[in-house]
Design a protein around this motif. Sequence first.
Motif, mmCIF file in Angstrom:
data_model
loop_
_atom_site.group_PDB
_atom_site.id
_atom_site.type_symbol
_atom_site.label_atom_id
_atom_site.label_comp_id
_atom_site.label_asym_id
_atom_site.label_seq_id
_atom_site.Cartn_x
_atom_site.Cartn_y
_atom_site.Cartn_z
ATOM 1 N N UNK A 123 40.871 32.187 47.838
ATOM 2 C CA UNK A 123 39.978 32.628 48.913
ATOM 3 C C UNK A 123 39.590 31.353 49.646
ATOM 4 N N UNK A 124 39.575 30.664 50.838
ATOM 5 C CA UNK A 124 39.135 29.537 51.025
ATOM 6 C C UNK A 124 37.393 29.577 51.594
ATOM 7 N N UNK A 125 36.827 30.442 51.121
ATOM 8 C CA UNK A 125 35.435 30.956 51.157
ATOM 9 C C UNK A 125 34.631 31.244 50.034
ATOM 10 N N UNK B 82 37.429 39.135 42.335
ATOM 11 C CA UNK B 82 37.812 39.219 43.154
ATOM 12 C C UNK B 82 37.768 38.802 44.388
ATOM 13 N N UNK B 83 38.746 38.041 45.688
ATOM 14 C CA UNK B 83 38.412 38.357 46.840
ATOM 15 C C UNK B 83 39.992 39.745 47.272
ATOM 16 N N UNK B 84 38.946 40.771 47.895
ATOM 17 C CA UNK B 84 39.686 41.753 48.334
ATOM 18 C C UNK B 84 39.578 41.527 49.799
ATOM 19 N N UNK B 85 40.627 41.492 50.638
ATOM 20 C CA UNK B 85 41.049 42.086 51.890
ATOM 21 C C UNK B 85 42.741 42.522 52.414
ATOM 22 N N UNK C 69 43.303 35.913 45.445
ATOM 23 C CA UNK C 69 43.018 37.169 46.256
ATOM 24 C C UNK C 69 43.136 38.339 45.191
ATOM 25 N N UNK C 70 42.879 39.653 44.719
ATOM 26 C CA UNK C 70 43.440 40.756 44.438
ATOM 27 C C UNK C 70 45.025 41.104 44.886
#
Lengths: 328, 672
Positions: B363-365, B525-528, B370-371
């Motif tokens: 995630x760039x944030x 995790x980055x979850x999207x 990533x999940x």
Amino acid sequence: MRPFTYERARSADEALALHDGDTHYLGGGTNLVDLMRLGVERPARLVDVTRLPYDRIEEHGGGLLIGAAVRNSDLAADRTVRERYPVLAEAVLAGASGQIRNQATVGGNLLQRTRCSYFQNVTKPCNKRDPGSGCPAREGEHHNLAILGHTPHCVATHPSDMAVALAVLDASVRVRGGSGERGVRLDEFYRLPGDDPSRDTTLDPGDLVTGIQVPPLGMASRYRKVRERASFAFALVSVAAALDVADGKVLDCRVALGGVAHRPWRARRAEEMLRGAPATEESYLRAARAEMEAAQPLRDNGFKVPLATNLIVRTLSELAPSKPGDGS
Amino acid sequence: MRPLERVEARDKVTGAARYAIEYPVEGAAHVVAVAATIGRGEIESVAAAEVLAMPGVLAVLSCENAPKLNSVDDAELEVFQSRTVSYRGQLVAAVVAETLETAREAAARLRIGYRAEQHDVHLRDGQSGFRADVDQGDPEAALAEAAVSIDETYTTPAEHNNPMEPHATLAEWNEDGLTVHDSNQGSTTVRDTLAKVFDLDPAKVRVISPHVGGGFGSKGTPRPTAVLAAMAAREVKRPVKLAFTRQQMFSMTGYRTPTIQRVRLGADADGRLSAIVHEVIEQNSTVREFTEKTAGPSRIMYRAPHRRMAHRLVQLDVPATSWMRGPGETPGMWGLESAMDELAVTMGIDPIELRIRNEPETSPEDGLPWSSRNLVACLREGAERFGWTGRRAGREGRTLTGMGVASATYPVNREPNTATARAEPDGRFTVRIAAADIGTGARTALTLIAAEALKADPGRVTVEIGNSDLPKASLAGGSTGTASWGTAVHNACEALLAELDAPIPPEGVEVTVDTKEELESQEKYARHAFGAHFVEVRVDIDTGEVRVPRMLGVFAAGRIINPTTARSQLIGGMTMGLGMALMEESTMDLEFGDYLNHDLAQYHVPVCADVRDLEAIWLDEKDPHLNPMGSKGIGEIGIVGAAAAVANAVHHATGVRVRDLPITPSRLLPSL
């Protein structure tokens, strides 16, 4: 809403007798009842005229007499109308939704009011609703208001699709008044706003619309409406047109525009230029541009000028190959 | 899981499902709200006596006589607590009468004296003061050095939620306290808010909302209807019914702020982004602060070392902005995905390839893994199915044709919840949670989740929701519902099943769970969720009319719980995206200070004739880092990016780039 009485007239005479100054005749109610909820119309009495014997479409002098109580759906579905006056059937089907057309009457369709936002909001000025209060639409929101025939007093448009087709058909409105029955040519039925936009038509108080007389056409005709979604929206601009072409020349031609003025706008100047002219896109474009010379677009509705121009050209071009009276 | 028809479908089709004010109550009076007719100022007088003299009028409520209420964190709920008018259309008084008609007439006649001040309702560029949310690297320098850059401004108009069922409340007081039948997106929140406003023990407030006719965010926070109805019922000592009119829904119930978005992209000669700058100007009312996080999705969509995302809120005398259909992501992805298309066109790179080249590893944030992230797979699957490769702009007579694509994304979040699962000796199960089904299919999805955890047929499971007496639950909002409630339902059912090793006693077996701890301890995790929209357009050269004969959405949203209702939600979102692209627009009346649109004839949403071949599909995405079901929310991702895909297709067909929504004939025709 203001309390009102409801009465159902059994005859035209009874309807006229029941009408006092504070009365509205009630057809399908698809516009009037909305306006009553909004407080725009505040009648003390409603006289229901949907049961009067004006619910038929009859042969009349080579043309048709359409009763004022005929439902819009029935008019659009009528075989004779579809065969001889496709422009009328197409215009009716281009209006509103199936459910509303089932409910709405021909007479009520003629007499519906403008959908200008200011007219429909009793907390704001509007010369049509409240004479002398002003017209905020002129400087305010008017992207779908008039480009032709408007005045500083009013820039409203008439919302009916059906009336645009009737204009091109040279129809006349049958009216029962205190002094008997008369016919009013559609041109004389609707008004431009002038300095009294409160009146949409030339009807006198108490006049009852009983029907519409449509003379024979003898030309191919069609209706094309442009709107902001695929269905169930008022016209940005619409065109009703009838065309008779022989040997590459325009023998006769009629064009009316909707969504551009306080009434259906008969494009007489374009028609005159086209009679006898070659039936070509160039002729149509020249005529359409000449008609639009009269346009006075407001700040945000200038797009209607090229839109109307294009639509006239396109509709006439599409009509041209057809043979007169083939009903296509 | 096997698809399940909406469990309350029959009730809804036959009319047995009752909505808030449809409950039959003996002796109910009717409340009609009165809206301010000035844009800013003070109420000087309320001529209540004049309308109280009308037969059938029971009470007039306003700042002159309203009981003192406790403050909550939403000043919109401080009904009649002040003489200040903050915007035109604000709730300033109400009439209670024996009949709805009398109440309406009295409300129309009620004269309110104002001291008006000059209002300012015009959102425009010009003021300084961005609040930066993200600042990484040196985006200005990176833009200056970029081989190719895009610097464009994209706008969206104000958009109103317009659920079919208006905001409505039936309120009744008795010895047990306050009972309201209310149209909302979360009965627990409404209960807690009403308890606070009226200084009651929450146990004395009961909020009943089994069926809700849409909300789209506007019922996510308790609305003034609930407070006003409760106040009026107490005043007249009778049950009352209150529904806002469609006209009032354009000022009293929230909407999406207009946005002005400047998007700058810098890229190297291969189309790899070096900088993303997304700066947004939005409006706020003076009564309630709300930030539409429009630049939010630019934080995570594409890789770029130098980044800036910023918002500026301009305080104006406008109605209060609030949640509306994918707040943040929906307008933000219009700007970003339009700019990405412009970059692709400028560089002569296929728009899908450009996106693939800028796919971030993490995630760039925040650099989190990533999940799961299957944007590229969505783009490739959609391209294959839609016939993207070799796309050509075409012309058929007076019609131009073209295709466009845009990405979609929506964050995956969960809220803590409680749920009870109960087993009866006859083999039936009941699951209870104060969840809300606002037309999404939540009740049906929870039935499937429970049945799976119980290893039982769904026909043996009854899920009770929509009532604040049930175990407390989070809102239907932010696409969190199914994942949040589902976790609690799943856990409760699993725990119940573990206890069912002996015959079930006559009194049944019941287990209650709380998911708070599980949520607090979840891995980072980055979850999207991700997706891709493909759109074909037909543009009439003579009229500027845009029609969409074909639209495909491909989504990667974890495991789909119930394909039947999921498809409805996704194509519903895409349809809203069509509306946003082509017609939805609320117009501010600068002179008077309110939105001119007052009904659904003046605020266009798509009708059936606008929705042609529209399909949503999803990838089989397995993500072990989400929740027991493995699901991501699908309530909002269907709308995100859809408008950009339409505009990108319009550009492909016509060569005209429309940067101001919606794309109406008036905007497009002059450029054709």
